[in-house]
Scaffold this motif. Sequence first.
Motif, mmCIF file in Angstrom:
data_model
loop_
_atom_site.group_PDB
_atom_site.id
_atom_site.type_symbol
_atom_site.label_atom_id
_atom_site.label_comp_id
_atom_site.label_asym_id
_atom_site.label_seq_id
_atom_site.Cartn_x
_atom_site.Cartn_y
_atom_site.Cartn_z
ATOM 1 N N MET A 1 0.857 -1.192 0.000
ATOM 2 C CA MET A 1 0.000 0.000 0.000
ATOM 3 C C MET A 1 0.890 1.239 0.000
ATOM 4 S SD MET A 1 -2.979 1.018 2.675
ATOM 5 C CE MET A 1 -1.845 0.754 4.031
ATOM 6 N N ALA A 2 0.895 2.009 -1.126
ATOM 7 C CA ALA A 2 1.722 3.200 -1.266
ATOM 8 C C ALA A 2 0.923 4.434 -0.918
ATOM 9 C CB ALA A 2 2.264 3.302 -2.685
ATOM 10 N N GLN A 3 1.594 5.416 -0.350
ATOM 11 C CA GLN A 3 0.923 6.654 0.001
ATOM 12 C C GLN A 3 1.915 7.802 -0.098
ATOM 13 O OE1 GLN A 3 -0.328 6.767 4.067
ATOM 14 N NE2 GLN A 3 1.478 5.711 4.816
ATOM 15 N N ARG A 4 1.383 9.010 -0.316
ATOM 16 C CA ARG A 4 2.200 10.212 -0.374
ATOM 17 C C ARG A 4 2.239 10.853 1.010
ATOM 18 N NH1 ARG A 4 0.900 13.461 -5.983
ATOM 19 N NH2 ARG A 4 1.396 11.758 -7.410
ATOM 20 N N VAL A 5 3.444 11.157 1.466
ATOM 21 C CA VAL A 5 3.613 11.789 2.768
ATOM 22 C C VAL A 5 4.302 13.120 2.542
ATOM 23 C CG1 VAL A 5 4.597 11.551 5.064
ATOM 24 C CG2 VAL A 5 3.804 9.537 3.846
ATOM 25 N N VAL B 1 17.435 4.926 -4.697
ATOM 26 C CA VAL B 1 17.791 4.535 -3.333
ATOM 27 C C VAL B 1 16.518 4.070 -2.634
ATOM 28 C CG1 VAL B 1 18.770 5.277 -1.132
ATOM 29 C CG2 VAL B 1 19.693 6.186 -3.275
ATOM 30 N N VAL B 2 16.524 2.821 -2.180
ATOM 31 C CA VAL B 2 15.377 2.233 -1.483
ATOM 32 C C VAL B 2 15.817 1.883 -0.067
ATOM 33 C CG1 VAL B 2 13.672 0.387 -1.454
ATOM 34 C CG2 VAL B 2 14.499 1.283 -3.643
ATOM 35 N N ARG B 3 15.105 2.414 0.904
ATOM 36 C CA ARG B 3 15.419 2.072 2.286
ATOM 37 C C ARG B 3 14.186 1.450 2.933
ATOM 38 N NH1 ARG B 3 15.843 7.018 6.591
ATOM 39 N NH2 ARG B 3 13.747 7.878 6.393
ATOM 40 N N THR B 4 14.431 0.374 3.698
ATOM 41 C CA THR B 4 13.356 -0.405 4.303
ATOM 42 C C THR B 4 13.545 -0.429 5.821
ATOM 43 O OG1 THR B 4 13.323 -1.793 2.335
ATOM 44 C CG2 THR B 4 12.144 -2.614 4.249
ATOM 45 N N ARG C 1 8.197 -0.050 6.938
ATOM 46 C CA ARG C 1 7.992 0.973 5.907
ATOM 47 C C ARG C 1 9.121 0.930 4.887
ATOM 48 N NH1 ARG C 1 7.527 6.616 8.445
ATOM 49 N NH2 ARG C 1 9.213 5.827 9.733
ATOM 50 N N GLN C 2 8.783 1.321 3.641
ATOM 51 C CA GLN C 2 9.762 1.327 2.555
ATOM 52 C C GLN C 2 9.649 2.648 1.794
ATOM 53 O OE1 GLN C 2 9.589 -1.141 -1.276
ATOM 54 N NE2 GLN C 2 11.027 -2.325 -0.044
ATOM 55 N N THR D 1 5.965 3.181 1.084
ATOM 56 C CA THR D 1 5.170 1.964 0.959
ATOM 57 C C THR D 1 5.221 1.210 2.274
ATOM 58 O OG1 THR D 1 5.700 1.821 -1.383
ATOM 59 C CG2 THR D 1 4.804 -0.154 -0.356
ATOM 60 N N VAL D 2 4.079 0.735 2.728
ATOM 61 C CA VAL D 2 3.990 -0.056 3.956
ATOM 62 C C VAL D 2 3.755 -1.505 3.559
ATOM 63 C CG1 VAL D 2 2.769 -0.401 6.118
ATOM 64 C CG2 VAL D 2 3.087 1.902 5.230
#
Length: 626
Positions: free
Chosen positions: A1-5, A227-230, A237-238, A351-352
Amino acid sequence: MAQRVATSDGAAKKTSRVRVAVRLRPFMGSEDEKDEGPCVRGLDSQNLEIVNWRNATETVKYHFDVFHGEKTTQQEVFLSSVKPILPHILTGQNASVFAYGPTGAGKTHTMMGSSDQPGVIPRAVREVFKLVKAKADEGGWDYSIGMSYLEIYNEKVLDLLSPSSQDLPIREDKDKNIFIPGLTHTTISCFSDFDKQFVPASLNRTTASTKLNHRSSRSHAILLIKVVRTQRASPHRQQTGKLYLIDLAGSEDNRRTGNQGIRLKESGAINLSLFTLNKVVDSLNSSAAVRVPYRDSKLTRLLQDSLGGSSHSVMITNIAPEYKYYFDTFGALNFASKSKLIVNKPFTCETVAVPALPVKRAREDHAAGGSGTEPHKKKHKDERKTEHDGSSPSSPFDSLSDPSVMDRLIALEKLMMNCQDKGELSMLKDVAQSRKEIQELKEKQKEFERKAMLFSRLDGEKSNAKHEPAFKNSAAPLQRKQSAATKANKQQAVVQPLQVSQLQPLQQLAVVKKQSVCVKKVKTISDQVEPPDGKENLVETGWEFQLDTSVLEQSRQKILHVLNTGSLKELKGLQQIGDKKAKLILGWREIHGHFLKLEDVLKIEGMTAKRFSTFMKANILSTMGK
């Protein structure tokens, strides 16, 4: 589930203006050109001036975020213009750096550099690895870095990491993110891995020699660092951040570059894409709500995030000081001045990771109960599965009660409750306010409808009292009112046909003779009486019966003679016959011969019965008047 923050730096940082830096390369003209001197010079760290081409004694001044003079090093350009936006990609936001300017102004040198003077691209990638290493030491997040490299050559997207690939399409996902399916994405763990991939891929870029540049870029090159951080702990969260490093091909004047053949085609594609980029900037700066032509070029399609999108953008405008580059430099400065007015709206792409929970249909299992052949088969299948998996049939339901799963669900719910954007709350308030206004409008509309129905009922009652239907105009037509004395003296005007005129004793005959033409005019007492409506009551039908038979026949023969033997000028002399009709009559005469009778004129194209009647009446009266 992606969202804009939204960005967490405060409300003032929710929008980011495009930062514009101008770099002036050293003077590289010949000995003869040195006497003229440079056409542009810097005033301080943010201002510069250029000679006004309309008046050489005046200068035009520009103000930008940063101005890099001729002696500015690659390190200074990177530290002042590029390095401040790099930390944003580690928080799930996008950043872009692109070099713009005419051919031969030093864009590729600024972006690529050399072995002893690295440019923006190697320095930015090395800085990203430093930032990731510093963040990784803090703990709590896992980082992964990947790269993609492409070029836009003659409006074709080519993968530089895979030279054998063909033209790649550009797509947009449901979250309005631009991506290229089929583009090679390579994971890199250190700068040496990047260097091994980037150097051979740069050699695949299309370059050629022109009169103005010995190694001119014939395509736009775009390097993507992702760059992807998890998050290690729940809710896992990603965040994904992207860095676009773009080396644009320079605009070219083919009269000075001497391009021919395929070089001319390449130059046309480059200039067209840069012209579209200029239109995009103009549309973004327009006060009116106009369409932004991102889709008119593949370059602007890929720069959609960088210009007016969700990216922190920096544009490095390269210019040349020589007078032969004057108009290119002047146009580049004007474009840079417009670009610094563009405002982007960055956001964090997050993304969660929701755990997949296997849930079986318990209702069917309970409904089966154990009776019948099919439930027994299902039981046997379930028993075989449990024996193979080594778990009991109720293990999926037990997983729901697992403490770790419940903790993840609770943490996820808290995250969703706490991560609501203020913008979303304001949007909900606006929606509620609009709904309230719509409800008030509906109530007013109902009130107006009730009043309209009340008025219609009152009108109906009045009409029923008068025994007249509603909306019927029973008033008498408007007429001129006459006095009683006038009504007694005047009579109704009546025009009688010519055949019965001898029976009327009050009529007087007037005979007019001219060229053996006899026309009888009837003048009665009733002609002296004005009709009620003030108009003459003329008898249009049966006008032929009012004429003498011999005169009528003679006129018809004259008209038929003109139609059969007349020239173009004589035919145009007839009434109701223009140039087009006269030519049609001549054509018909050449094909079919003479007209046997006047009614044959109806066979001419465009001659209807009504027009024929008007034609006959006008020409017969005309011949009688001669």
